[in-house]
Motif scaffolding. Structure first.
Motif, PDB file in Angstrom:
ATOM      1  N   ALA A 302      14.019 -21.108  35.803  1.00 44.02           N
ATOM      2  CA  ALA A 302      14.079 -20.429  34.672  1.00 44.02           C
ATOM      3  C   ALA A 302      12.948 -19.845  34.332  1.00 44.02           C
ATOM      4  CB  ALA A 302      14.425 -21.484  33.361  1.00 44.02           C
ATOM      5  N   GLN A 303      11.897 -20.372  34.675  1.00 46.79           N
ATOM      6  CA  GLN A 303      10.464 -19.612  34.527  1.00 46.79           C
ATOM      7  C   GLN A 303      10.468 -18.408  35.383  1.00 46.79           C
ATOM      8  OE1 GLN A 303       7.908 -20.718  32.211  1.00 46.79           O
ATOM      9  NE2 GLN A 303       7.097 -18.734  32.946  1.00 46.79           N
ATOM     10  N   THR A 304      10.948 -18.337  36.561  1.00 45.15           N
ATOM     11  CA  THR A 304      11.039 -17.024  37.279  1.00 45.15           C
ATOM     12  C   THR A 304      11.500 -15.972  36.833  1.00 45.15           C
ATOM     13  OG1 THR A 304      10.624 -18.378  39.245  1.00 45.15           O
ATOM     14  CG2 THR A 304      11.543 -16.209  39.696  1.00 45.15           C
ATOM     15  N   VAL A 305      12.791 -16.425  35.943  1.00 45.83           N
ATOM     16  CA  VAL A 305      13.647 -15.498  35.554  1.00 45.83           C
ATOM     17  C   VAL A 305      12.994 -14.890  34.272  1.00 45.83           C
ATOM     18  CG1 VAL A 305      16.052 -15.150  34.149  1.00 45.83           C
ATOM     19  CG2 VAL A 305      15.903 -16.457  36.322  1.00 45.83           C
ATOM     20  N   LEU A 306      12.402 -15.834  33.466  1.00 49.73           N
ATOM     21  CA  LEU A 306      11.517 -15.288  32.285  1.00 49.73           C
ATOM     22  C   LEU A 306      10.695 -14.275  32.631  1.00 49.73           C
ATOM     23  CD1 LEU A 306      10.799 -15.739  29.408  1.00 49.73           C
ATOM     24  CD2 LEU A 306       9.439 -17.559  29.965  1.00 49.73           C
ATOM     25  N   VAL A 307       9.714 -14.505  33.615  1.00 52.37           N
ATOM     26  CA  VAL A 307       8.619 -13.690  34.099  1.00 52.37           C
ATOM     27  C   VAL A 307       9.377 -12.289  34.593  1.00 52.37           C
ATOM     28  CG1 VAL A 307       7.152 -12.967  35.841  1.00 52.37           C
ATOM     29  CG2 VAL A 307       7.273 -15.409  34.932  1.00 52.37           C
ATOM     30  N   VAL A 308      10.538 -12.109  35.428  1.00 54.11           N
ATOM     31  CA  VAL A 308      10.841 -10.771  35.589  1.00 54.11           C
ATOM     32  C   VAL A 308      11.686 -10.227  34.392  1.00 54.11           C
ATOM     33  CG1 VAL A 308      11.557 -11.378  37.957  1.00 54.11           C
ATOM     34  CG2 VAL A 308      13.262 -11.795  36.364  1.00 54.11           C
ATOM     35  N   LEU A 335      19.982  -4.232  19.467  1.00 48.04           N
ATOM     36  CA  LEU A 335      21.152  -4.496  19.038  1.00 48.04           C
ATOM     37  C   LEU A 335      21.465  -6.016  18.889  1.00 48.04           C
ATOM     38  CD1 LEU A 335      24.198  -3.412  18.534  1.00 48.04           C
ATOM     39  CD2 LEU A 335      24.717  -3.724  20.809  1.00 48.04           C
ATOM     40  N   PHE A 336      21.507  -6.647  17.671  1.00 52.48           N
ATOM     41  CA  PHE A 336      21.124  -8.006  17.345  1.00 52.48           C
ATOM     42  C   PHE A 336      22.254  -8.477  16.730  1.00 52.48           C
ATOM     43  CE2 PHE A 336      19.000 -11.368  14.678  1.00 52.48           C
ATOM     44  CZ  PHE A 336      18.366 -11.881  15.706  1.00 52.48           C
ATOM     45  N   SER A 337      23.025  -9.797  17.606  1.00 56.78           N
ATOM     46  CA  SER A 337      23.963 -10.489  16.963  1.00 56.78           C
ATOM     47  C   SER A 337      23.473 -11.995  16.628  1.00 56.78           C
ATOM     48  CB  SER A 337      25.163 -10.591  17.922  1.00 56.78           C
ATOM     49  OG  SER A 337      24.753 -11.426  19.081  1.00 56.78           O
ATOM     50  N   GLY A 338      22.058 -12.152  16.971  1.00 59.83           N
ATOM     51  CA  GLY A 338      21.597 -13.240  16.735  1.00 59.83           C
ATOM     52  C   GLY A 338      22.166 -14.453  17.645  1.00 59.83           C
ATOM     53  N   GLY A 339      22.745 -13.714  18.795  1.00 56.98           N
ATOM     54  CA  GLY A 339      23.189 -14.529  20.270  1.00 56.98           C
ATOM     55  C   GLY A 339      22.137 -14.763  21.004  1.00 56.98           C
ATOM     56  N   LEU A 340      22.483 -15.652  22.179  1.00 61.85           N
ATOM     57  CA  LEU A 340      21.461 -15.981  23.186  1.00 61.85           C
ATOM     58  C   LEU A 340      20.926 -14.766  23.802  1.00 61.85           C
ATOM     59  CD1 LEU A 340      20.376 -18.060  24.945  1.00 61.85           C
ATOM     60  CD2 LEU A 340      22.397 -17.604  26.686  1.00 61.85           C
ATOM     61  N   ASP A 341      21.585 -13.602  24.151  1.00 64.25           N
ATOM     62  CA  ASP A 341      21.024 -12.356  25.023  1.00 64.25           C
ATOM     63  C   ASP A 341      20.338 -11.659  24.029  1.00 64.25           C
ATOM     64  OD1 ASP A 341      22.847 -13.340  26.744  1.00 64.25           O
ATOM     65  OD2 ASP A 341      24.245 -12.038  26.433  1.00 64.25           O
ATOM     66  N   SER A 342      20.420 -11.428  22.956  1.00 64.70           N
ATOM     67  CA  SER A 342      19.901 -10.434  21.977  1.00 64.70           C
ATOM     68  C   SER A 342      18.669 -11.181  21.262  1.00 64.70           C
ATOM     69  CB  SER A 342      20.520  -9.951  20.512  1.00 64.70           C
ATOM     70  OG  SER A 342      20.937 -11.169  19.878  1.00 64.70           O
ATOM     71  N   MET A 343      18.613 -12.737  21.289  1.00 63.99           N
ATOM     72  CA  MET A 343      17.484 -13.314  20.829  1.00 63.99           C
ATOM     73  C   MET A 343      16.291 -13.277  21.899  1.00 63.99           C
ATOM     74  SD  MET A 343      17.582 -14.852  17.584  1.00 63.99           S
ATOM     75  CE  MET A 343      16.658 -16.309  17.712  1.00 63.99           C
ATOM     76  N   ILE A 344      16.831 -13.524  23.105  1.00 61.14           N
ATOM     77  CA  ILE A 344      16.139 -13.448  24.275  1.00 61.14           C
ATOM     78  C   ILE A 344      15.332 -12.027  24.517  1.00 61.14           C
ATOM     79  CG2 ILE A 344      15.899 -13.443  26.821  1.00 61.14           C
ATOM     80  CD1 ILE A 344      17.942 -15.437  26.847  1.00 61.14           C
ATOM     81  N   LEU A 566      12.431 -22.076  27.037  1.00 59.97           N
ATOM     82  CA  LEU A 566      11.143 -21.821  27.512  1.00 59.97           C
ATOM     83  C   LEU A 566      10.368 -20.883  26.196  1.00 59.97           C
ATOM     84  CD1 LEU A 566      11.529 -21.260  31.155  1.00 59.97           C
ATOM     85  CD2 LEU A 566      10.488 -23.211  29.824  1.00 59.97           C
ATOM     86  N   LEU A 567      11.312 -19.969  25.586  1.00 55.37           N
ATOM     87  CA  LEU A 567      10.646 -19.244  24.608  1.00 55.37           C
ATOM     88  C   LEU A 567      10.498 -19.950  23.181  1.00 55.37           C
ATOM     89  CD1 LEU A 567      12.565 -15.948  25.555  1.00 55.37           C
ATOM     90  CD2 LEU A 567      10.287 -16.073  25.694  1.00 55.37           C
ATOM     91  N   GLY A 568      10.827 -21.092  23.092  1.00 60.15           N
ATOM     92  CA  GLY A 568      11.119 -21.803  21.755  1.00 60.15           C
ATOM     93  C   GLY A 568      12.271 -21.577  21.156  1.00 60.15           C
ATOM     94  N   LEU A 569      13.230 -20.831  21.614  1.00 63.25           N
ATOM     95  CA  LEU A 569      14.527 -20.654  21.022  1.00 63.25           C
ATOM     96  C   LEU A 569      15.336 -21.980  21.161  1.00 63.25           C
ATOM     97  CD1 LEU A 569      14.728 -16.782  21.612  1.00 63.25           C
ATOM     98  CD2 LEU A 569      13.661 -17.991  19.759  1.00 63.25           C
ATOM     99  N   HIS A 570      15.234 -22.948  20.651  1.00 66.39           N
ATOM    100  CA  HIS A 570      16.092 -23.930  20.695  1.00 66.39           C
ATOM    101  C   HIS A 570      17.459 -23.994  20.097  1.00 66.39           C
ATOM    102  CE1 HIS A 570      12.887 -26.098  22.761  1.00 66.39           C
ATOM    103  NE2 HIS A 570      11.995 -25.660  22.064  1.00 66.39           N
ATOM    104  N   GLU A 571      17.537 -23.465  19.124  1.00 69.66           N
ATOM    105  CA  GLU A 571      19.034 -23.378  18.362  1.00 69.66           C
ATOM    106  C   GLU A 571      19.922 -22.316  19.018  1.00 69.66           C
ATOM    107  OE1 GLU A 571      19.890 -25.417  15.890  1.00 69.66           O
ATOM    108  OE2 GLU A 571      18.074 -26.477  16.090  1.00 69.66           O
ATOM    109  N   VAL A 572      19.697 -21.256  19.346  1.00 72.05           N
ATOM    110  CA  VAL A 572      20.276 -20.417  19.923  1.00 72.05           C
ATOM    111  C   VAL A 572      20.829 -20.668  21.322  1.00 72.05           C
ATOM    112  CG1 VAL A 572      18.506 -18.744  21.237  1.00 72.05           C
ATOM    113  CG2 VAL A 572      20.790 -17.871  20.138  1.00 72.05           C
ATOM    114  N   ALA A 573      19.838 -21.584  21.930  1.00 74.38           N
ATOM    115  CA  ALA A 573      20.198 -22.121  23.188  1.00 74.38           C
ATOM    116  C   ALA A 573      21.396 -22.862  23.308  1.00 74.38           C
ATOM    117  CB  ALA A 573      18.991 -22.875  23.946  1.00 74.38           C
ATOM    118  N   LYS A 574      21.969 -23.270  22.162  1.00 71.34           N
ATOM    119  CA  LYS A 574      23.114 -24.030  22.101  1.00 71.34           C
ATOM    120  C   LYS A 574      24.457 -23.347  21.618  1.00 71.34           C
ATOM    121  CE  LYS A 574      21.101 -26.930  19.501  1.00 71.34           C
ATOM    122  NZ  LYS A 574      20.374 -28.189  18.359  1.00 71.34           N
TER     123      LYS A 574
END
Length: 614
Positions: A302-308, A335-344, A566-574
């Motif tokens: 996950a850290q590797t993905v985060l870096v790239v 483009l923001f839904s508040g979902g996983l992808d847009s929050m990352i 890893l980004l501290g987004l614990h709520e959206v991760a679920k």
């Protein structure tokens, strides 16, 4: 970003080398050069230009025939699209939304050798340039130096692109788009009914009025005038027929010269089916040391993905010298839904963008404050403020009423062409409204028109760069059909479905999305579809990408949920996956409007039903 087009008349083009072409009944359309210029001007509001080449046979000399080329500015005669003469004509059109360079440019560009370039794309790597360069100008110089090696140059580019290039020395027209089709380029192949060859970033709006919308039930659709050009590099070499009676052109499709592209297109994952011990960490039993080791490996991936991913966002949001001195501008929106992808993407944007800039988060709702995406967006911005309290986040609430969008709907019907289903229309409408950025924000600041409405003020986002989460679901098993394939065929079936999604994303998604967003003079950028991100995700074992034994909101897009943590987004991760047409509730409103109810729409499989063009 730009809008590009070329219109080729008076040339007999040989297409037998293209196996993907077919010849069903043909759709007839009528539109002028001015129509093409108008629609391209929406994509590139900074400038619109044109150039024309005349191909004319010379009288035989010493038993040989040759073609002379004269180049002159368009607009000096009475030329109209479809005119026929004894000569061949190539009419190049380009519009520009300038995001790079210190001096204004006007496409198409012409160099001292007579080469002509219309380029719609970004160079994020592969060709050297600095922050003061305009990548289109640098690319033209690279193509001139390369002479006949055009595919070699284009294979080096990292980033999205569509291109039309006239090579004077070889009398060759080159065209194509990147291997994943991240920029739209439509093609009309010559037919008996209409022998012109045309390329355009988008279909002219007036052409929809002559289109034929057909109900999906009968299956007797005519062949669409426009098609999405399949990804790749093509050329048309021009010459004289054996009897000297006409100018002919032969189309060739070229191979990619960069092995990386070949690997990514084939999309072959090395680790698909796990061994029992690979899945042991999912079990409650087992040795704690082994569990800890497995979790450490997973976290490292996950850290590797985060870096790239962060580097991908950085490439796409580096503000070149064109933005210097514009402190008040909001250069980038999400483009923001508040979902996983847009929050990352929003969290990574905060890490890459100078703190002095505000960030617009564009959220579309067809049910006011009650749409799921609006609810999650408000929750999401609270979580973003916790991890990035110094950034000023601006949630732009774009409220829409489908019953009042008559003109806008017709516009989007034209933009998504050749796509023509209600699902495409719903997605396209939501994207178009988001890119327009015309909505409401809470609170007041300078340069805003204040209109009281539940403590909100009117606001229009002027950000020219829009980050989109496209590609995340395809690569990380985010769709419901991925879970179905896994249950019916396990890991191998899931892998093949994801591969299919990636190999057809250019046709099903990206061309449509690019056209709808660009129509507002905005450039869509797709960090999840960066070459290095794709390669990194493909190298990770499939069971680390997703675990579809787990419920929705947990096992799907598992790797991205770990990135969010890893980004501290614990709520959206679920949070479970929710597509834009459902999260914004445009699908529900469309079903009621066009089918009477959601139940009737579901019975009719509304998503795949083709709408009737006006």
């Amino acid at each position: 970003m730009c809008g590009i087009a070329v219109i080729v008349c008076g040339v007999r083009i040989e297409l037998s080398t293209l196996p993907f072409l077919s010849a069903p009944p043909f759709e007839r359309l009528q539109f002028s050069v001015e129509d093409v210029k108008s629609v391209l001007g929406q994509r590139g509001p900074d400038s619109v230009g044109e150039k024309k080449i005349l191909l004319q046979p010379n009288a035989p000399t010493c038993g040989q025939e040759s073609v002379t080329l004269s180049v002159y500015e368009a607009g000096q005669g009475t030329y109209e699209l479809g005119d026929t003469t004894s000569c061949g004509e190539l009419h190049f059109i380009g519009s520009t939304l300038q995001l790079r360079g210190t001096s204004p440019i006007r496409q198409p560009l012409v160099d001292s050798c007579g080469n002509i370039l219309a380029y719609n794309g970004e160079v994020f790597g592969g060709i050297d340039l600095n922050s003061y360069d305009n990548d289109t100008e640098v690319l033209l110089k690279s193509l001139e130096k390369a002479n006949a090696l055009v595919p070699d140059v284009l294979s080096k580019i990292k980033g999205p692109w569509g291109i039309i290039y006239w090579q004077e020395s070889s009398r060759t027209l080159w065209f194509g788009k990147d291997a994943f089709g991240r920029r739209s380029l439509l093609v009309h192949w010559p037919t008996v009914e209409d022998p012109r060859f045309l390329l355009s970033s988008v279909s002219p709006a007036s052409s929809v009025a002559h289109g034929s919308g057909v109900d999906a039930g009968n299956g007797n659709s005519s062949h669409r005038f426009w098609e999405e050009l399949p990804c790749g590099v093509y050329s048309i070499s021009f010459g004289i027929s054996d009897f000297g009676l006409c100018i002919h052109g032969e189309v060739t499709k070229h191979e990619w010269k960069n092995t990386l592209w070949k690997e990514l297109i084939e999309w072959e994952r090395n680790f698909v089916v796990p061994r029992p011990e690979d899945l042991s960490m999912s079990s409650l039993s087992g040795i704690q040391e082994e569990k800890d080791n497995a979790l450490s490996i997973s976290s490292g991936l996950a850290q590797t993905v985060l870096v790239v991913l962060k580097e991908s966002v950085r490439r796409r949001t580096s503000l070149h010298s064109i933005f210097q001195g514009e402190k008040e501008v909001v250069p980038v929106a999400v483009l923001f839904s508040g979902g996983l992808d847009s929050m990352i993407l929003a969290a990574l944007l905060d890490q890459c963008l100078d703190p002095k800039y505000e960030v617009d988060l564009l959220n579309v709702s067809f049910d006011g404050p009650n749409a799921p995406d609006r609810i999650s967006a408000k929750a999401g911005i609270k979580e973003l403020k916790k991890i990035a309290p110094l950034r000023r986040w601006r949630l732009v609430e774009i409220d829409a009423d489908l019953s009042k969008l008559t003109c806008e709907t017709k516009r989007v019907m034209s933009l998504i062409n050749p796509a023509d289903t209600y699902m495409d229309l719903n997605i396209g409408t939501a994207l178009w409204l988001a890119a327009r950025g015309d909505g409401w924000i809470h609170g007041e600041s300078e340069n805003q028109t204040v209109e009281e409405d539940n403590m909100r003020v009117k606001y229009k986002s002027c950000a020219r760069i829009l980050l989109i989460g496209a590609g995340a679901d395809e690569q990380c098993a985010g769709y419901g059909r991925h879970r179905t394939k896994y249950r019916n065929g396990s890991w191998a079936a899931l892998d093949q479905e994801m591969k299919l999604d990636m190999q057809r994303i250019w046709k099903r998604n990206l061309g449509r999305d690019d056209r709808c967003i660009a129509d507002n003079g905005k450039e869509a950028r797709f960090p999840f579809l960066d070459e290095d991100v794709i390669k990194t995700l493909l190298d990770i074992p499939l069971w680390e990408i997703a675990d579809l034994e787990q419920p929705s909101g947990n096992g799907d897009k598992k790797i991205l949920r770990q990135v969010a943590k890893l980004l501290g987004l614990h709520e959206v991760a679920k949070m479970p996956k929710r597509a834009i047409q459902f999260g914004s509730r445009i699908a529900r409103e469309s079903n009621r409007k066009n089918f009477g109810s959601n139940r009737a729409a579901n019975q009719a499989s509304a998503g795949s039903v083709r709408f009737h063009a006006p």
